[in-house]
Design an enzyme around this catalytic site. Structure first.
Site, PDB file in Angstrom:
ATOM      1  N   ASN A  14       0.875  -1.176   0.000  1.00 31.44           N
ATOM      2  CA  ASN A  14       0.000   0.000   0.000  1.00 31.44           C
ATOM      3  C   ASN A  14       0.910   1.222   0.000  1.00 31.44           C
ATOM      4  OD1 ASN A  14      -1.784   2.064   0.527  1.00 31.44           O
ATOM      5  ND2 ASN A  14      -2.283   1.398   2.607  1.00 31.44           N
ATOM      6  N   LYS A  16       0.197   4.217  -0.236  1.00 28.18           N
ATOM      7  CA  LYS A  16      -0.428   5.416   0.338  1.00 28.18           C
ATOM      8  C   LYS A  16      -0.145   6.619  -0.569  1.00 28.18           C
ATOM      9  CE  LYS A  16      -0.242   3.296   4.841  1.00 28.18           C
ATOM     10  NZ  LYS A  16      -0.329   3.446   6.284  1.00 28.18           N
ATOM     11  N   HIS A 100      -9.705   1.240   4.620  1.00 28.83           N
ATOM     12  CA  HIS A 100      -8.442   1.419   5.350  1.00 28.83           C
ATOM     13  C   HIS A 100      -8.692   2.372   6.516  1.00 28.83           C
ATOM     14  CE1 HIS A 100      -4.409   2.665   6.363  1.00 28.83           C
ATOM     15  NE2 HIS A 100      -3.986   1.572   5.764  1.00 28.83           N
ATOM     16  N   GLU A 102      -7.165   4.791   7.614  1.00 28.64           N
ATOM     17  CA  GLU A 102      -6.959   6.211   7.305  1.00 28.64           C
ATOM     18  C   GLU A 102      -8.181   6.793   6.599  1.00 28.64           C
ATOM     19  OE1 GLU A 102      -3.097   5.655   5.457  1.00 28.64           O
ATOM     20  OE2 GLU A 102      -2.354   5.037   7.420  1.00 28.64           O
ATOM     21  N   GLU A 171      -5.829  -4.776  10.459  1.00 25.01           N
ATOM     22  CA  GLU A 171      -4.790  -3.774  10.682  1.00 25.01           C
ATOM     23  C   GLU A 171      -5.090  -3.006  11.966  1.00 25.01           C
ATOM     24  OE1 GLU A 171      -2.653  -2.649   6.763  1.00 25.01           O
ATOM     25  OE2 GLU A 171      -4.378  -1.344   7.004  1.00 25.01           O
ATOM     26  N   GLY A 177       2.124   2.311  10.789  1.00 18.31           N
ATOM     27  CA  GLY A 177       3.083   3.403  10.644  1.00 18.31           C
ATOM     28  C   GLY A 177       3.748   3.806  11.951  1.00 18.31           C
ATOM     29  N   SER A 213       3.044  -2.062  10.344  1.00 18.20           N
ATOM     30  CA  SER A 213       4.494  -2.124  10.578  1.00 18.20           C
ATOM     31  C   SER A 213       5.093  -3.501  10.247  1.00 18.20           C
ATOM     32  CB  SER A 213       4.832  -1.720  12.009  1.00 18.20           C
ATOM     33  OG  SER A 213       4.421  -0.373  12.256  1.00 18.20           O
TER      34      SER A 213
HETATM   35  P1  PGA Z   1       2.578   0.353   7.646  1.00 18.51           P
HETATM   36  O1  PGA Z   1       1.111   0.553   6.993  1.00 18.51           O
HETATM   37  O2  PGA Z   1       3.098  -0.959   7.106  1.00 18.51           O
HETATM   38  O3  PGA Z   1       3.369   1.523   7.199  1.00 18.51           O
HETATM   39  O4  PGA Z   1       2.371   0.293   9.112  1.00 18.51           O
HETATM   40  C1  PGA Z   1       0.251  -0.521   6.781  1.00 18.51           C
HETATM   41  C2  PGA Z   1      -1.039  -0.015   6.192  1.00 18.51           C
HETATM   42  O5  PGA Z   1      -1.529   1.034   6.618  1.00 18.51           O
HETATM   43  O6  PGA Z   1      -1.608  -0.646   5.268  1.00 18.51           O
END
Ligand code: PGA
Length: 249
Positions: A14, A16, A100, A102, A171, A177, A213
Site C-alpha cells: 500500500n 499510500k 483502510h 486512514e 490492521e 506506521g 508495521s
Molecule cells: P505500515 O502501513 O506498514 O506503514 O504500518 C500498513 C497499512 O496502513 O496498510
C-alpha cells in the site's frame, strides 16, 4: 480439507500517498525484475490513482498485480473527485483496498459505506481488500473483538457468495506506521476470531492479511501463524528489497 494449505499467501503493498513518476519507475522496475524470487506468494501493489497506468505499464508481464487504495460506491455520475470501480477495471486493476483505517478516520467512512464499496468493487470484477482494526484505546479497553465484529457486520451480511470473493485485512490502528507491530500471537488471536466468523459463513478459504508495521524482520513470524495469510504492507512496500524480502519470508 486443510484450508490453511489451500490459501495461497498474498502480500500487497500500500503505497499510500507516496511516490512520483521517477521514483515509481524504479520501484516498479525492481518489482518486475525481482518478484519471481517469491514464487509461493501472490504479490500486488496498490498505488495512487494517477499512477495506475504507470503501474500497469511497468508490471505487465510480471507476476505482480496492481490495484487502487479506494473506490467509489457509485457506478458513475456527479461525484466530483471520486473514482469508480469500472475506471479501475479499465486500468486492469485486480484489487481495491476498502475501509483502510486512514479512510475511516480521516474521511469519516462508515462500516456500511465500506461494505457498499466492497460490493461496487466486486461488481466490476475487482477483489476488494476489506480492512478492519481497532484503535489503541479500544484495544486497551478490551474492545477488539467487539469493534471487529461491528466493522465486519455489514460486510458479512452480504453473504457467502460475495464474501467468498473478498480478501480481509486486519490492521490494528495502533500498529500502522508506528513501528509497533502486534506480536504474532496477538495478531493470530484476532485472525482466529475473524476466521471463526468466516467459518460461520461457510467461507473458510477467504484470505486474511495482517497489516501494521510489517517488515522483512517480522514477516516470517507473522506468516508462521495458522490464520495469517499474508500482509498489507505500507512503509516497507516503498523499498523494493524490503518488500521482496517480506514476500519471500
Ligand atoms: P505500515 O502501513 O506498514 O506503514 O504500518 C500498513 C497499512 O496502513 O496498510
Amino acid at each position: 480439507m486443510n484450508t490453511e494449505q489451500t490459501r495461497k499467501r498474498l502480500v500487497i503493498g500500500n503505497w499510500k500517498m507516496h511516490g512520483l513518476l521517477a521514483a515509481n519507475a524504479s520501484l516498479l522496475d525492481g518489482l518486475h525484475k525481482g518478484a519471481s524470487a517469491a514464487p509461493g506468494c501472490d504479490l500486488a501493489v496498490c498505488v495512487p490513482f494517477p499512477y495506475l497506468d504507470q503501474a500497469r505499464t511497468g508490471l505487465q508481464g510480471s507476476v505482480v498485480s496492481w490495484g487502487a487504495q479506494d473506490v467509489s460506491k457509485h457506478e458513475q455520475g456527479a461525484f466530483t473527485g471520486e473514482v469508480s470501480a469500472a475506471m479501475l477495471a479499465d486500468f486492469d486493476c485486480q484489487w481495491a483496498l476498502v475501509g483502510h483505517s486512514e479512510r475511516r478516520t480521516l474521511h469519516g467512512e462508515t462500516d456500511q459505506l465500506v461494505a457498499d464499496k466492497a460490493i461496487a468493487a466486486l461488481s466490476a470484477g475487482l477483489t476488494p481488500v476489506v480492512c478492519v482494526g481497532e484503535t489503541l484505546a479500544e484495544q486497551e479497553a478490551g474492545q477488539t473483538e467487539h469493534i471487529i465484529a461491528r466493522q465486519l457486520a455489514p460486510v458479512l451480511a452480504l453473504g457467502a457468495q460475495q464474501v467468498g470473493r473478498m480478501v480481509l485485512a486486519y490492521e490494528p490502528v495502533w500498529a500502522i506506521g508506528t513501528g509497533r507491530t502486534a506480536t504474532p500471537e496477538q495478531a493470530q488471536a484476532v485472525h482466529a476470531y475473524i476466521r471463526s466468523q468466516l467459518n460461520g459463513l461457510g467461507v473458510p478459504e477467504v484470505r486474511v492479511l495482517y497489516g501494521g508495521s510489517v517488515k522483512a524482520s517480522n514477516a516470517a513470524s507473522l506468516f508462521a501463524m495458522p490464520d495469517i495469510d499474508g500482509a498489507l504492507v505500507g512503509g516497507a512496500s516503498l523499498v523494493v528489497e524490503e518488500f521482496l524480502r517480506i514476500a519471500a519470508a
